[in-house]
Design an enzyme around this catalytic site. Sequence first.
Site, PDB file in Angstrom:
ATOM      1  N   GLU A 120       0.884  -1.321  -0.021  1.00  0.00           N
ATOM      2  CA  GLU A 120      -0.041   0.022  -0.091  1.00  0.00           C
ATOM      3  C   GLU A 120       0.932   1.248   0.088  1.00  0.00           C
ATOM      4  O   GLU A 120       1.813   1.331   0.725  1.00  0.00           O
ATOM      5  CB  GLU A 120      -0.847   0.013   1.280  1.00  0.00           C
ATOM      6  CG  GLU A 120      -1.840   1.051   1.325  1.00  0.00           C
ATOM      7  CD  GLU A 120      -2.533   1.147   2.649  1.00  0.00           C
ATOM      8  OE1 GLU A 120      -2.318   0.311   3.659  1.00  0.00           O
ATOM      9  OE2 GLU A 120      -3.023   2.321   3.072  1.00  0.00           O
ATOM     10  N   CYS A 172       0.487   0.081  30.313  1.00  0.00           N
ATOM     11  CA  CYS A 172       1.758   1.219  30.150  1.00  0.00           C
ATOM     12  C   CYS A 172       1.612   2.198  31.129  1.00  0.00           C
ATOM     13  O   CYS A 172       1.748   1.907  32.324  1.00  0.00           O
ATOM     14  CB  CYS A 172       2.139   1.350  28.693  1.00  0.00           C
ATOM     15  SG  CYS A 172       3.631   1.278  28.317  1.00  0.00           S
ATOM     16  N   HIS A 216       2.006  -3.655  25.669  1.00  0.00           N
ATOM     17  CA  HIS A 216       0.574  -3.143  24.989  1.00  0.00           C
ATOM     18  C   HIS A 216      -0.150  -4.451  24.658  1.00  0.00           C
ATOM     19  O   HIS A 216       0.220  -4.887  23.365  1.00  0.00           O
ATOM     20  CB  HIS A 216       1.019  -2.399  23.998  1.00  0.00           C
ATOM     21  CG  HIS A 216       1.375  -0.918  24.455  1.00  0.00           C
ATOM     22  ND1 HIS A 216       0.358  -0.300  24.750  1.00  0.00           N
ATOM     23  CD2 HIS A 216       2.649  -0.635  24.365  1.00  0.00           C
ATOM     24  CE1 HIS A 216       0.871   0.973  25.077  1.00  0.00           C
ATOM     25  NE2 HIS A 216       2.317   0.893  24.784  1.00  0.00           N
ATOM     26  N   GLU A 248      -2.947  -5.013  23.521  1.00  0.00           N
ATOM     27  CA  GLU A 248      -3.814  -4.563  22.424  1.00  0.00           C
ATOM     28  C   GLU A 248      -3.354  -4.876  20.851  1.00  0.00           C
ATOM     29  O   GLU A 248      -4.049  -5.052  19.998  1.00  0.00           O
ATOM     30  CB  GLU A 248      -4.387  -3.276  22.488  1.00  0.00           C
ATOM     31  CG  GLU A 248      -3.567  -2.080  22.189  1.00  0.00           C
ATOM     32  CD  GLU A 248      -2.615  -1.727  23.750  1.00  0.00           C
ATOM     33  OE1 GLU A 248      -2.423  -2.521  24.280  1.00  0.00           O
ATOM     34  OE2 GLU A 248      -2.016  -0.426  23.379  1.00  0.00           O
TER      35      GLU A 248
HETATM   36  N1  GLN Z   1       5.176   7.505  29.227  1.00  0.00           N
HETATM   37  C1  GLN Z   1       5.464   6.121  29.445  1.00  0.00           C
HETATM   38  C2  GLN Z   1       6.860   5.653  29.369  1.00  0.00           C
HETATM   39  O1  GLN Z   1       7.275   6.143  28.327  1.00  0.00           O
HETATM   40  C3  GLN Z   1       4.588   5.255  29.095  1.00  0.00           C
HETATM   41  C4  GLN Z   1       4.428   4.829  27.557  1.00  0.00           C
HETATM   42  C5  GLN Z   1       3.259   4.303  27.022  1.00  0.00           C
HETATM   43  O2  GLN Z   1       2.235   4.117  27.793  1.00  0.00           O
HETATM   44  N2  GLN Z   1       3.320   3.953  25.954  1.00  0.00           N
HETATM   45  O3  GLN Z   1       7.377   4.887  29.745  1.00  0.00           O
END
Ligand code: GLN
Length: 542
Positions: free
Chosen positions: A139, A380, A514, A516
């Site tokens: 893409e 996070c 993460h 997700e």
């Molecule tokens: N700000 C936080 C860090 O840098 C969390 C980063 C995030 O939530 N992706 O560790």
Amino acid sequence: MARLIFITGGVVSSLGKGLASAALGALLQARGYRVRLRKLDPYLNVDPGTMSPFQHGEVYVTDDGAETDLDLGHYERFTGVPSSKSDNITSGRIYQQVIEKERRGEYLGRTVQVIPHVTDMIKEFVMSGADDVDFLLCEIGGTVGDIEGLPFFEAIRQLGNELGRDRTCFIHLTLVPYIETAGELKTKPTQHSVKELRGIGIQPDVLLCRSHHPIPDEERRKIALFCNVSPACVIPGIDLSTIYEAPIRYHEQGLDTQVLKVFGITDAPSPDLSRWNWVVDRVKNPEGEVKIAVVGKYMQVKDSYKSLSEALTHGGLANNVRVDMEWIDSEIFERDDAAAFLENVDGILVPGGFGERGTQGKIEAVRFARERGVPFFGICYGLHMAVIEAARDLAGLEGAGTTEIGRPRHSVIGLMTEWTKDNRTETRAEGGDLGGTMRLGAYPAILSPGSRVAEVYGSTEISERHRHRYEVNVGYVRQLGEHGFAVSGWSPDRRLPEIMEIPDHPWFIGVQFHPELKSRPFDPHPLFASFVAAAVRQSRLV
Ligand code: GLN
């Protein structure tokens, strides 16, 4: 050797080119072919890592630690094929590589030019490692005619010539707007867009025409005539109530059949769409509904949390409920009582984020969830907020905070500069390039037997994707544990807390990674499935 499918866009952006590409990938896969999807982004940033979510939406992180365009998230969700560093490139990176090569003297004194040097670099990227699939879908970001995009269009035009017509297919996605006052669909923007494309030497094979209204046959024929394609290759793409319907509808319109025909393939097995039918049926016929408050910072731009909202939807599919997401800007809790907004929700999620703004509001949301026994999921930065809240309110550590914002009295979240991975020491370069200081990509974690997360995952060994600089300070872990907020997942060297939970709460889990990013509609992530299940139980209580 792979056949190549190029997907370009015209008229306006945001027509769902990434989704259309992902849906076509899923359709070819459903016919038994191996596919891979790539995205070529014309902007000059080296990667989207340093771009604001307000500007660019979510940064999608791959297992091998690349910060990429959010379309790669669509590709993974639709095909289940994990993307890697080699699936997304920007003009910025291409130019960087060309300039580095020039500095090394590898152009042997020749004048370095867009054609052939930049275009060669693009072609090399497109073709690299593409041998293990049947179809490689590429893409091109932006729309035809954008200045930054020209070298990419030129490169794919050359590839069309070099590889020949039976190995390349060009798909162009346009808009067919409905003009209210005339009561008509208009084909002119599509004609102009294709004219622009042909002006740079690319004759599209298939046109995808996005529209709010069905496109009558007569309009299809007209587009075909003016754009020099057969009417069967004018594929309408009507707005859908769920993105997961796209493979089914595009197949009905003949997209995959026509694409295969371009390659001279007429005897392909018909696609097995059962998993898509299952997903769409589930999305459209839920047995109930739960309300989840997502309390974060980038709430105006839904794309900033694209994977998150999809993962919550998947969690709903696992429980046969619709997840009604309420996106709340946390700053609101710094003025008003959080209870007024959170009283009626079945679950509270604090997602990832950066910087100071809105943090106090997020901490308020955590406190509400913890004290009221509402299911809580911290991701996070959401975990960081939960740790700060617990440190202050449970452990009595006044002034507890994160070194991301100032110099707190108790740095319960801080910068780790060294850790081990695969028996190697990795260091985070403090003060290095902004793009290069994060813990990025897949890392393993070991879960405590008997913990809730071990039960949720059904395993004590997991791997999840990271994107952050700061970590939970191990120096405070024992104290937090004594007050009920315990680490239940560790990095294998036990230096980095990966998951924390309150066992004595209906569902209170914070994760450093993460999850997700790895959830798929037909394979919902266990944490999201379990969180939504807890929200279902909560909804029966209220
Ligand atoms: N700000 C936080 C860090 O840098 C969390 C980063 C995030 O939530 N992706 O560790």
